[in-house]
Design an enzyme around this catalytic site. Sequence first.
Site, PDB file in Angstrom:
ATOM      1  CB  CYS A  85      -4.581   4.384   5.164  1.00  0.00           C
ATOM      2  SG  CYS A  85      -4.456   3.119   6.430  1.00  0.00           S
ATOM      3  CB  CYS A 118      -3.618  -0.281   8.914  1.00  0.00           C
ATOM      4  SG  CYS A 118      -4.543  -0.375   7.366  1.00  0.00           S
ATOM      5  CB  CYS A 150      -0.954   0.005   1.187  1.00  0.00           C
ATOM      6  SG  CYS A 150      -0.112  -0.002   2.765  1.00  0.00           S
ATOM      7  CG  ASP A 192      -0.120   3.386   3.918  1.00  0.00           C
ATOM      8  OD1 ASP A 192       0.014   4.086   2.904  1.00  0.00           O
ATOM      9  OD2 ASP A 192      -1.209   3.067   4.390  1.00  0.00           O
TER      10      ASP A 192
HETATM   11 FE1  FES Z   1      -1.637   0.376   4.224  1.00  0.00          FE
HETATM   12 FE2  FES Z   1      -3.431   1.199   5.897  1.00  0.00          FE
HETATM   13  S1  FES Z   1      -3.701   0.851   3.790  1.00  0.00           S
HETATM   14  S2  FES Z   1      -1.368   0.808   6.271  1.00  0.00           S
END
Ligand code: FES
Length: 145
Positions: free
Chosen positions: A59, A103, A33, A35
């Site tokens: 996110c 997450c 993702c 992040d």
């Molecule tokens: Fe990747 Fe939340 S979508 S940490």
Amino acid sequence: MYSEKVMDHFNNPRNVGEIENPSGVGTVGNAKCGDIMRMYFDIDEQGVIRDVKFKTFGCGAAVATSSMATELVKGKTIKEALEVTNKAVMEALDGLPPVKVHCSLLAEEAIHAALWDYAQKNHIVIEGLKEPVNDISEKEEDEEY
Ligand code: FES
């Protein structure tokens, strides 16, 4: 879809920022993702986490879980901090939607990464702490959460 606690920690995240000369700092990401989360610990001579700050580029659930994770480890011993798993963070937030469970793994791994850095700097071994991964998506592939 999100609990009130998640929304609260997303809108008013606790302990955002950096610590200068931290006892330990850990950065983890999820390549899937994109992040990234970084956690800074200030640990005293007794091994108590006196202060903790975080920065999350990610996110809303990642922001909320890192905020809650910092609240859960603040004032705790290293051993107690190791018990702050992603499940503990999710419980404290009254749950996360299934697609957002990963997450919370960033938060658990960021705690481990900061403690690992502290251990390396002080040439100590923290019982029960495994070397953290930089990219948690590697971990997700071979483990079920
Ligand atoms: Fe990747 Fe939340 S979508 S940490």
